[in-house]
Enzyme design. Sequence first.
Site, PDB file in Angstrom:
ATOM      1  N   LYS A 246       6.924   1.979  -7.762  1.00 44.97           N
ATOM      2  CA  LYS A 246       5.273   1.766  -7.403  1.00 44.97           C
ATOM      3  C   LYS A 246       4.799   3.016  -7.752  1.00 44.97           C
ATOM      4  O   LYS A 246       3.776   3.001  -8.426  1.00 44.97           O
ATOM      5  CB  LYS A 246       4.960   1.758  -5.742  1.00 44.97           C
ATOM      6  N   ASN A 247       5.366   4.088  -7.395  1.00 42.55           N
ATOM      7  CA  ASN A 247       4.832   5.487  -7.631  1.00 42.55           C
ATOM      8  C   ASN A 247       5.081   5.977  -9.245  1.00 42.55           C
ATOM      9  O   ASN A 247       4.354   6.890  -9.521  1.00 42.55           O
ATOM     10  CB  ASN A 247       5.366   6.535  -6.773  1.00 42.55           C
TER      11      ASN A 247
ATOM     12  N   CYS B  22      -6.090   9.548   5.656  1.00 44.44           N
ATOM     13  CA  CYS B  22      -5.078   8.169   5.698  1.00 44.44           C
ATOM     14  C   CYS B  22      -4.238   8.520   7.008  1.00 44.44           C
ATOM     15  O   CYS B  22      -4.219   9.638   7.670  1.00 44.44           O
ATOM     16  CB  CYS B  22      -4.263   7.987   4.635  1.00 44.44           C
TER      17      CYS B  22
ATOM     18  N   ARG C 112      -4.707  14.609   3.846  1.00 41.62           N
ATOM     19  CA  ARG C 112      -4.381  14.172   2.265  1.00 41.62           C
ATOM     20  C   ARG C 112      -5.615  14.406   1.361  1.00 41.62           C
ATOM     21  O   ARG C 112      -6.238  13.646   0.846  1.00 41.62           O
ATOM     22  CB  ARG C 112      -4.034  12.956   2.240  1.00 41.62           C
TER      23      ARG C 112
ATOM     24  N   ASP D 297       9.160  10.617   1.618  1.00 41.06           N
ATOM     25  CA  ASP D 297       9.015   9.249   1.759  1.00 41.06           C
ATOM     26  C   ASP D 297      10.319   8.308   2.206  1.00 41.06           C
ATOM     27  O   ASP D 297      10.136   7.202   2.548  1.00 41.06           O
ATOM     28  CB  ASP D 297       8.881   8.601   0.277  1.00 41.06           C
TER      29      ASP D 297
ATOM     30  N   ARG E 269       2.265  -3.342   0.547  1.00 43.27           N
ATOM     31  CA  ARG E 269       1.898  -2.276  -0.314  1.00 43.27           C
ATOM     32  C   ARG E 269       2.816  -1.834  -1.367  1.00 43.27           C
ATOM     33  O   ARG E 269       2.608  -1.419  -2.464  1.00 43.27           O
ATOM     34  CB  ARG E 269       1.203  -1.225   0.394  1.00 43.27           C
TER      35      ARG E 269
END
Length: 422
Positions: free
Chosen positions: A22-23, A117, A122, A308, A400
Site C-alpha cells: 500500500k505504501n 489522526c 501528524r 507499522d 484500508r
Amino acid sequence: MDYLQITGGKTLKGEVRISGAKNSALPILASALLCKNLLRISNLPDVADVKTLAKLLEHLGSEIEWVSPNELLIHSERIIHTKAIYDIVRKMRASILVLGPLLARFGKCEVSLPGGCAIGARPVDLHIKAMEKMGAEISIEGGYIVARAPKGLKGADVMFDKITVTGSENILMAAALAKGVTRIINAAKEPEVVQLCQILQSAGVEIQGVGSNELCVRGTQGELLEFKDISVIPDRIEAGTYLCAGAITNSAITIKNIIPTHLEAMISKLGEIGFKFENTQNSLKILPASKRYAFEIVTTEYPGFPTDMQAQFMALATQCQGSSSIEERLFENRFMHVSELQRLGAHITLRGNVAKVTGGEKLIGADVMATDLRASSALVLAGLVTEGNTKIHRIYHLDRGYEHLEEKFSNLGAQIKRLKEK
Ligand code: UD1
C-alpha cells in the site's frame, strides 16, 4: 458496518501470498501526475486506500481503467483541476502526496490539510517547508494548503529536520519536474522511497544516492516524464503481520512473494524471540519455537524496527515468557491498541512512549474496537489465541490496508468470519 469474529486456539498452516505494498502504491499513483503516457500499474493491493487515491486522481482529471482489482491503466495528460478536495483527503492522509506533483507541474495547487489522526498530530509542516525552500509561496486558507510557484519550482538544498517518508516522496516528485538540482538531506530510505526513485530514474530523471539519506535529483524544468510499466513491490508490513500470525499461534506458515531483505528487522527480532526460518529466494517459512522469550523493541526509521509493526509485536509479546518492552519513537500516540488488548486480558502498563508487556497469560475473547490500521491487525493476531470468540468492530480500518484479510487467514486454517453489525 462489518465486524470480524475470530474463534481462537487454532494452529495455522500453509502458505499466504503477500500483496503489493500500500505504501508504495500510493506514491506511485501520485507520481502518475508527472507522466505523459498511458501507464500500467500492476500488483496494486485491492484495499480502500488505493481506491481513495485513484478516486482523487480521477477527480483531478486522470483517466483510469481498472484491468483487474490489482491492475490499472492511468493517463494523466489532461488534468483539469489542481484542487484536492477535503471530502477525499479527509479519508486518507497520504492524499498529501499529490501536493508535490501538482505544484511542480502546474505551478499552483490547493490540497486540503489532512487534519489529525488516531496515532497522533501528524503535521505536514516539513512537506510545506521543503516546498517553500524550492520557491513556492504557501498559505493556509479555509483548511487548504494553497501553494503557488508561478515561475515553477527551483532546485534547492532541502534539509528535513526529521526523517519523513511521504515528505521525502513529495519532494522527490516535485524535484523531478523542478528547474535544476535538488539535494534532499536527511531523506527517508524506506523501500517504498527507493521504488519511487527507481521509477523516476527509469523515466530518465537523474537521481543520485538512491537508498541513502541524501538524494540528489536533477529536474526536467517542467517537461512531463515518460514512464515504463510498474509492478508494486511486496508489502513488507503485511508480510511482517503474517509472520507474527505464525509466531503468536506458534505455527509453521510460509509467506510468498516477498523481498526478504525488506523484512530484516522483523526476522531478526523473531529470531531473538526464539523462531527459526527456512527461506528460498522469495518465500520464507517461520517454524514453531520451543520457547518464546520476552524482547525489547524501539521503533525507528528503516532499516530499524518499523513503527507499522509495533502493535503486532505487542500482541505477540502477550504470548512470550517474561516482560517485554516496546518503545514508540515515531508517533507519540500510537498506543490505542493497548486498552483493547487489555480488554482481552493482556497485562500491559504504559508509561510515556514505553509499553511493558508481561507475557505468558491466557487471553480471553471479548468485543474490541479497531482504532487504526495496524492496531486493528494486532487485535486480529490476539484473536487467534484467545479462548472463545473475539469480535473486532470498526474493521473499515483493516480494509484500508490489508487485502482479503479474512480469506487469507481462513486459508491458513484460522476460524474467522466477517459479519454485519445489527
Ligand atoms: C509513512 C507511512 C506510515 C508509517 C510512517 C513512518 C505511508 C503512506 N505511510 O507515513 O505507514 O507509519 O511513514 O514509517 O507511507 N512529521 C512531522 N512533520 C511533517 C511530517 C512528519 O513532524 O511534516 C513527523 C511525524 O509526526 C512523525 C515522523 O515525522 O513523528 C515520521 O512521520 P512520516 O515519516 O512523515 O510518516 P508518513 O509519511 O505520514
